[in-house]
Design an enzyme around this catalytic site. Structure first.
Site, PDB file in Angstrom:
ATOM      1  N   ASN A 393      20.472  38.159 -25.271  1.00  0.00           N
ATOM      2  CA  ASN A 393      20.493  36.717 -25.516  1.00  0.00           C
ATOM      3  C   ASN A 393      21.622  36.084 -24.708  1.00  0.00           C
ATOM      4  O   ASN A 393      22.787  36.477 -24.845  1.00  0.00           O
ATOM      5  CB  ASN A 393      20.714  36.418 -26.997  1.00  0.00           C
ATOM      6  CG  ASN A 393      20.891  34.930 -27.256  1.00  0.00           C
ATOM      7  OD1 ASN A 393      19.928  34.168 -27.227  1.00  0.00           O
ATOM      8  ND2 ASN A 393      22.122  34.497 -27.499  1.00  0.00           N
ATOM      9  N   GLU A 394      21.273  35.127 -23.870  1.00  0.00           N
ATOM     10  CA  GLU A 394      22.244  34.348 -23.088  1.00  0.00           C
ATOM     11  C   GLU A 394      23.307  35.251 -22.461  1.00  0.00           C
ATOM     12  O   GLU A 394      24.487  34.901 -22.411  1.00  0.00           O
ATOM     13  CB  GLU A 394      22.911  33.288 -23.977  1.00  0.00           C
ATOM     14  CG  GLU A 394      21.961  32.199 -24.444  1.00  0.00           C
ATOM     15  CD  GLU A 394      22.677  31.056 -25.160  1.00  0.00           C
ATOM     16  OE1 GLU A 394      23.783  31.283 -25.692  1.00  0.00           O
ATOM     17  OE2 GLU A 394      22.135  29.939 -25.189  1.00  0.00           O
ATOM     18  N   ASN A 448      16.836  29.271 -23.783  1.00  0.00           N
ATOM     19  CA  ASN A 448      17.533  28.453 -24.775  1.00  0.00           C
ATOM     20  C   ASN A 448      17.911  27.128 -24.118  1.00  0.00           C
ATOM     21  O   ASN A 448      18.690  27.116 -23.167  1.00  0.00           O
ATOM     22  CB  ASN A 448      18.804  29.153 -25.259  1.00  0.00           C
ATOM     23  CG  ASN A 448      18.524  30.482 -25.930  1.00  0.00           C
ATOM     24  OD1 ASN A 448      17.388  30.807 -26.256  1.00  0.00           O
ATOM     25  ND2 ASN A 448      19.572  31.255 -26.155  1.00  0.00           N
ATOM     26  N   TYR A 454      23.770  19.032 -25.903  1.00  0.00           N
ATOM     27  CA  TYR A 454      24.986  19.351 -25.148  1.00  0.00           C
ATOM     28  C   TYR A 454      25.081  18.546 -23.859  1.00  0.00           C
ATOM     29  O   TYR A 454      26.133  18.495 -23.233  1.00  0.00           O
ATOM     30  CB  TYR A 454      25.045  20.844 -24.846  1.00  0.00           C
ATOM     31  CG  TYR A 454      25.296  21.676 -26.079  1.00  0.00           C
ATOM     32  CD1 TYR A 454      26.414  21.457 -26.877  1.00  0.00           C
ATOM     33  CD2 TYR A 454      24.422  22.669 -26.462  1.00  0.00           C
ATOM     34  CE1 TYR A 454      26.642  22.210 -28.014  1.00  0.00           C
ATOM     35  CE2 TYR A 454      24.643  23.434 -27.596  1.00  0.00           C
ATOM     36  CZ  TYR A 454      25.753  23.199 -28.369  1.00  0.00           C
ATOM     37  OH  TYR A 454      25.974  23.942 -29.496  1.00  0.00           O
ATOM     38  N   TRP A 528      16.330  26.328 -33.221  1.00  0.00           N
ATOM     39  CA  TRP A 528      17.677  26.788 -33.559  1.00  0.00           C
ATOM     40  C   TRP A 528      18.297  25.746 -34.487  1.00  0.00           C
ATOM     41  O   TRP A 528      18.716  24.715 -34.053  1.00  0.00           O
ATOM     42  CB  TRP A 528      18.524  26.971 -32.289  1.00  0.00           C
ATOM     43  CG  TRP A 528      19.769  27.725 -32.580  1.00  0.00           C
ATOM     44  CD1 TRP A 528      21.023  27.218 -32.742  1.00  0.00           C
ATOM     45  CD2 TRP A 528      19.884  29.136 -32.751  1.00  0.00           C
ATOM     46  NE1 TRP A 528      21.918  28.227 -33.008  1.00  0.00           N
ATOM     47  CE2 TRP A 528      21.236  29.419 -33.020  1.00  0.00           C
ATOM     48  CE3 TRP A 528      18.977  30.195 -32.725  1.00  0.00           C
ATOM     49  CZ2 TRP A 528      21.709  30.711 -33.247  1.00  0.00           C
ATOM     50  CZ3 TRP A 528      19.441  31.478 -32.945  1.00  0.00           C
ATOM     51  CH2 TRP A 528      20.792  31.718 -33.197  1.00  0.00           C
ATOM     52  N   LYS A 549      23.026  23.080 -36.968  1.00  0.00           N
ATOM     53  CA  LYS A 549      21.730  22.783 -36.352  1.00  0.00           C
ATOM     54  C   LYS A 549      20.554  23.160 -37.243  1.00  0.00           C
ATOM     55  O   LYS A 549      19.396  22.974 -36.864  1.00  0.00           O
ATOM     56  CB  LYS A 549      21.600  23.502 -35.012  1.00  0.00           C
ATOM     57  CG  LYS A 549      22.571  23.015 -33.942  1.00  0.00           C
ATOM     58  CD  LYS A 549      22.294  23.661 -32.597  1.00  0.00           C
ATOM     59  CE  LYS A 549      23.300  23.200 -31.559  1.00  0.00           C
ATOM     60  NZ  LYS A 549      24.638  23.766 -31.794  1.00  0.00           N
TER      61      LYS A 549
END
Length: 768
Positions: A393-394, A448, A454, A528, A549
């Site tokens: 993930n990321e 994502n 953001y 998310w 979130k």
């Protein structure tokens, strides 16, 4: 499913969660030799020592060693039985001792492991001591992430007693049996495997498959001392069709010696097959089934991650109530209870390991990834709900480091070697270029994206989706994370990005729900997050210590407005829901009332009188609804479902309590003059120096942030050179990492070394 029988000739299984002695170990008292001097308290498992400090903000929750002790007595079983202690989860490094002798060590906080206590119990009892450590270790993932790494024995501990001949208990914490199915001519061909310890030549393996009514659907016998493989045939098999029909068979595996059953285990079996089409998305048993759902973390308010079985099932049922048909279980292996719930409710699962955010240079770290992946797959192989194994993930947040691509490819190969029946996937960070080679590693992939939170506008989401799909028409891709913060205290008639209002979160999700419904090529989408969750380093929107979130609050008490827009899109349960109910004080005589519903027509009533009937699709907006002095009752109704009522109050002045106070560090990195403004980056970067008594990049992020001047240097640098704006509180999630290990987070890989040299030069001016 664990076998709970206690027959004389069968395994014994019992929980040993009660009355453990617990103590924090620190300083001079962190060794076993003097642990008797430490004051212990009595706790029951599941238990975490971060249930409060891991959710209160400040990034200062306790990370270190703690001890759990309990006297374990040998159960009443035959003398030749083996006795095992099973830990369902202890975060993140656990050492197990019996009467001071180290028996085992487990590195990884989210999977089951077992310890053989047979010899330790030969005299009838032993004092078991478990040292659990949740501080950062270079060889244990996760290294860095946006959630609290709760420490503790936070899942059940079980005592298992088995005959010498038994289904293996020491193979990656797995059950000792594995099943898979293939649909052929309306029936199901079932491949069955078992791993048996201590088998004798005449021993048999029996597999019995029963339907939900308890009728035998298939049966098979093979020698237990062979390779443990068998096949069975289920005629006219009832398929596991996700949330539409999550039908489960039960497989019972037995070891038979002569006329006696020595050991027995059970597991659910779902008959299903699936594939993903790059244009039409996910297909389950030949039926196009767009996967639309949520991500989930495993913590709650005041409990941390020490959840009960009821907690896990309640979470799963709330997800099913939403109408979701898939869940991404982030970012680690979850409790078996939750996988069982997904099997029973028909939720398609993406399960993953915590290879997240940044790759550590320690080569032992990659071995830890491999071990955690093996444990994830072997322990969960029989769950029909799991269709996708996630390998990362990321992971490029820390930069596309040398060796990262190779490690990802190695993990993908490993998964395929162990399990060829499922697909691999990974979640990419938004900044990863579309043309990156990382997007070719797994069978399918997702991104994502947080356009509209953001940075940018939420309308950029569909632009990006369509552009990627046009660039890679052959690659199935989805959205593994999207969302924005919604805090139920803050409200606005003109919501905007990053005002943290419940109204902006709802507006954001209205848009995303619509554009997702229009794009079948998105193989899966995961919000998310389903629930707010703990992240002790965060300080967002006036709420410390958590990520807000979620569609539902951390305590599970309040479903936010945004929950109901997805229920309107996904649920078949007829309903109406009036939004803005927590925005009850209204400083005007007329207001707009927004209603979410999955019905084609909604009628609004004001103080019992019909106001207006609208036809629509998911969102119904009633304009100029009158408010009387004092309180006004507004009711929404639709044929075939219960009505919903909310009371609003007309007030003279806006309620100041609905507006978020200004954040203390809201302007950090947004235009103020910083040290790097005077640097000519065309000049050669200074050579690295490490003068004792001064800060450097060899210090941890946490130590740097604890010093006002050094911390500001780091914050300024991250906001100048990284790809996103950050606040001091957000950097706290990296507290355990040395700054020099964050190579790649500032600019491209070629630039990051130069940037670290410049940061180091500034830090070397600051005395500790």
């Amino acid at each position: 499913m664990q076998c709970g029988r206690k027959d004389k000739n069968m395994r014994l299984f019992e929980q040993v969660n009660e009355n453990w002695k617990f103590a924090k170990l620190d300083g001079a008292l962190d060794s076993l030799e003097n642990r008797a001097e430490i004051s212990h308290v009595t706790v029951n498992l599941p238990h975490t020592w971060n249930n409060w400090d891991g959710q209160d903000g400040g990034g200062d929750y306790f990370r270190g060693k703690c001890e759990y002790t309990k006297r374990i007595c040998r159960p009443d079983v035959p003398a030749d039985y083996e006795i095992w202690l099973e830990f369902e989860g202890a975060n993140s490094v656990a050492e197990v001792y019996a009467d001071g002798e180290k028996l085992a060590e487990h590195r990884g906080g989210y999977s089951t492991f077992r310890v053989n206590l047979t010899e330790a119990l030969k005299d009838g009892s032993t004092m078991v001591s478990v040292i659990v450590d949740n501080k950062n270790h270079s060889d244990v993932y996760p290294q860095m992430a946006d959630f609290t790494f709760y420490g503790g024995i936070y899942r059940n501990v079980n005592l298992i007693a088995v005959p010498k001949t038994h289904f293996c208990l020491d193979y990656y914490g797995a059950q000792g049996v594995a099943f898979s199915t293939k649909i052929v001519d309306g029936g199901a061909q079932v491949a069955l495997s078992a791993w048996v310890a201590g088998a004798e030549s005449a021993d048999l393996l029996q597999f019995v498959i029963e339907d939900e009514d308890g009728n035998i659907a298939a049966e098979s016998f093979v020698p237990a001392c062979g390779d443990g493989r068998a096949q069975a045939w289920i005629p006219d098999a009832h398929l596991w069709q996700g949330v539409e029909d999550p039908y489960l068979y039960t497989v019972t595996a037995r070891i038979i010696r002569h006329n006696e059953c020595l050991d027995e285990v059970e597991s659910f079996l779902g008959v299903r097959e699936f594939y993903v089409d790059p244009e039409k998305g996910f297909f389950l048993n030949g039926v196009q089934t767009p996967l639309r759902g949520v991500s989930r973390h495993q913590d709650m308010l005041g409990k941390g991650n020490a959840l009960t079985a009821d907690d896990h099932w309640d979470d799963a049922e709330m997800i099913a109530e939403l109408g979701a048909n898939t869940v991404r279980l982030a970012h680690y292996q979850h409790n078996q209870e939750f996988y069982d719930a997904c099997d029973a409710l028909g939720l398609v699962v993406w399960a993953e390991i915590p290879f997240i955010s940044i790759m550590n240079k320690d080569p032992k770290g990659h071995e830890n990834c491999r071990e955690q992946m093996k444990e994830l797959i072997y322990q969960n192989f029989n769950h029909p709900s799991i269709c996708f194994w996630g390998i990362s993930n990321e992971i490029t947040i820390g930069g596309d480091l040398p060796g990262l691509q190779e490690n990802l490819e190695d993990l993908n190969r490993l998964v395929k070697e162990i399990d060829s029946t499922r697909l691999t996937t990974m979640a990419q960070v938004s900044m990863l270029p579309m043309e990156s080679g990382h997007n070719q590693v797994t069978d399918v992939l997702s991104y994502n994206h947080y356009f509209g939170w953001y940075g940018g506008s939420y309308t950029q989401n569909e632009e990006w989706f369509d552009k990627f799909h046009a660039m890679h028409p052959e690659r199935p891709f989805g959205i593994s994370e999207y969302g924005c913060e919604g805090i139920i205290s803050w409200h606005s008639d003109a919501p905007k990005c990053r005002d943290y209002s419940e109204e902006y979160q709802a507006e954001y999700h209205e848009h995303l729900a619509k554009i997702i419904s229009e794009r079948p090529y998105l193989w899966a989408t995961h919000i998310w997050n389903m629930f707010d969750f703990g992240c002790d380093s965060r300080d967002e929107g006036g709420v410390k210590g958590r990520n807000n979130k979620g569609l539902v609050t951390l305590d599970r008490k309040i479903k936010k407005d945004s929950y109901f827009i997805y229920k309107a899109y996904w649920s078949k349960e007829a309903f109406v829901y009036i939004t803005g109910r927590r925005y009850s004080d209204r400083p005007y005589s007329e207001m707009d009332v927004k209603v979410y519903s999955n019905q084609p027509e909604v009628t609004l009533y004001v103080d019992g009188k019909a106001f207006e009937t609208l036809k629509g699709d998911k969102v119904f907006l009633f304009h100029n609804v009158p408010l009387a002095d004092g309180f006004t009752r507004v009711t929404a109704g639709a044929p075939g479902c219960a009505s919903d009522s909310v009371v609003f109050r007309k007030v003279d002045e806006p309620n100041p309590g609905y507006v978020m106070p200004p954040e203390e560090d809201a302007e950090e990195g947004d235009g103020a003059k910083n040290w790097f403004d005077d640097i000519n980056t065309e000049d050669a970067a200074p050579e690295l120096t490490f003068n004792e008594g001064y800060f450097s990049i060899q210090d941890t992020v946490g130590d740097i942030l604890d010093h006002e001047q050094a911390g500001q240097i780091l914050v300024d640098a991250m906001n100048r050179f990284s790809s996103m704006k950050v606040k001091r509180s957000m950097l706290g999630m990296m507290a355990g990492l040395r700054l020099e290990d964050m190579t790649g987070m500032m600019g491209g890989q070629d630039q990051s070394g130069e940037m670290l040299k410049r940061i180091n030069a500034e830090l070397q001016k600051v005395a500790k």
